[in-house]
Design an enzyme around this catalytic site. Structure first.
Site, PDB file in Angstrom:
ATOM      1  N   ASP A  75       0.911  -1.240   0.016  1.00 20.30           N
ATOM      2  CA  ASP A  75      -0.011  -0.067  -0.007  1.00 20.30           C
ATOM      3  C   ASP A  75       0.927   1.281  -0.026  1.00 20.30           C
ATOM      4  OD1 ASP A  75       0.746  -0.780   2.772  1.00 20.30           O
ATOM      5  OD2 ASP A  75      -0.905   0.890   3.325  1.00 20.30           O
ATOM      6  N   GLU A  98      -0.122  -0.563   6.031  1.00 14.59           N
ATOM      7  CA  GLU A  98       1.049  -0.147   6.666  1.00 14.59           C
ATOM      8  C   GLU A  98       0.928   1.231   6.862  1.00 14.59           C
ATOM      9  OE1 GLU A  98       4.988   1.233   7.779  1.00 14.59           O
ATOM     10  OE2 GLU A  98       3.690   1.746   5.968  1.00 14.59           O
TER      11      GLU A  98
END
EC number: 3.5.1.18
Length: 379
Positions: free
Chosen positions: A74, A136
């Site tokens: 991500d 994250e």
């Protein structure tokens, strides 16, 4: 696609606009590459914190020790100010551009390439694994922690872990992280009694008490640091009374601050200190504390030694063993095994025109390969 070259895989990952919480196909691209290399891939989904998050755990081998690479696909939103398309993954003058190139799709591709090169000499000793999350950059409640829980439920363990965060400030080989400071956020609301500013004796002004509390909290250093940690810091982040009027004493005054703390403290010990300090000032005060991560340290040992030697052989630099910077998912992994962080240069991470050097990607691949040779070379 040749997996021994990290660039094509990095480009394929960058072209997936996986802005948290969207995956945009990034983990499917990665799983496809790993399956071709012989990894067994498991997709772990979780939605306790909101939208469903996809995570990937891939393992090659079944025996111990299990050397893991952890990271995330991500990315943060691209924002404005780009001179290139943020998800085009173009190369210009030896630099690979794109959101996530530095943080941290580039490092993921480098580790995969290092594994591909290692496998040319045979199966590794023990097992190799990758723990890759899609959560994250977001709340981090449905990512790495959920995969670690899933592994524990299966009876699987990780014996050591490299996190591919962009740890190098200027040059590849500058720095590895062997720990991180903890982070605590606090919100204070001091209550008083509203009144006319011409009649202060008829009101209870919360502002002087708030200022007194902040003075008490900031008047002395929290500590002087340790051999591996800098001194803990308290930074005021907001002071607000929400009062546009010039002739009204407000009923409330609020402040917020962030503490980055070393291993001389814990979130609980700092909360006790905050509450004790606030109590000394008296009055009615609401205190809200949130600890997003405790401090941790992986003492120098076999893993950091292998990484430092490999980095020196490839770059001529011996990485500084650092605990600086913000938090990362290493804060979750440290409860399970020794963990160090080492990746590409982070100068442009989260910025417009984020990019990495293609030469650095080749060098990082070789560093990772040499670490694998030291710790997981084929028998």
């Amino acid at each position: 696609m040749s997996f021994r070259d990290p660039v094509p895989l990095a480009q394929a990952l960058i072209r997936c606009p996986s802005v948290t919480p969207e995956d945009a196909g990034a983990l499917d691209v990665l799983a496809g590459a790993l399956e071709e290399l012989g990894f067994a891939c498991h997709h772990i989904r979780s939605a306790t914190g909101g939208p469903e998050i996809r995570n990937l755990y891939a393992r090659l081998g079944t025996e111990a020790p299990n050397l893991c690479f952890a990271g995330h696909t991500d990315v943060v939103p691209p924002g404005k100010g780009w001179t290139v398309e943020p998800f085009a993954a173009g190369i210009d003058q030896g630099r690979l551009f794109g959101r996530g190139s530095a943080d941290m799709k580039g490092a993921i591709a480098c580790f995969v390439a290092a594994v591909a090169r290692l496998l040319e000499d045979g199966a590794p000793k023990g097992s190799l694994s990758l723990l890759i999350t899609g959560d994250e950059e977001g709340p981090a409640v449905d990512g790495t922690v959920k995969v670690l829980d899933w592994l524990a439920a299966r009876g699987e363990r990780i014996d050591c872990c490299i996190v591919g965060e962009p740890t190098n400030p200027r040059k590849l080989g500058d720095m590895m992280k062997i720990g991180r400071r903890g982070s605590l956020n606090c919100r204070l609301t001091v209550f008083g009694t509203q009144g006319h500013s011409a009649y202060p004796h008829l009101a209870d002004n919360p502002i002087p008490r708030l200022l007194d509390i902040l003075r008490r909290l900031t008047e002395a250093p929290l500590d002087e640091g340790t051999p591996h940690f800098q001194a803990s810091t308290l930074a005021l982040t907001t002071v607000d009374v929400g009062n546009p009027a010039t002739n009204v004493i407000p009923a409330e005054a609020r402040a917020g601050f962030n503490i980055r703390f070393n291993d001389l403290h814990s979130g609980a010990s700092l909360e006790r200190w905050i509450r004790d300090t606030v109590a000394q000032a008296g009055g009615e005060v609401e205190i809200k504390v949130e600890v997003s991560g405790e401090s941790f340290l992986t003492p120098p040992g076999a893993l950091s030694d292998a990484l430092a030697e490999a980095a020196f052989e490839v770059t001529g630099l011996r990485p500084e063993l650092s605990t600086s910077g913000g938090t990362s998912d290493a804060r979750f992994i440290k409860n399970h095994c020794p963990v160090v962080e080492f990746g590409l240069v982070g100068q442009t991470m989260h910025k417009s025109d984020e990019h990495v050097s293609v030469a650095d990607m080749e060098a990082l691949t070789e560093i990772y390969r040499r670490v694998l040779v030291r710790l997981a070379a084929p028998s």
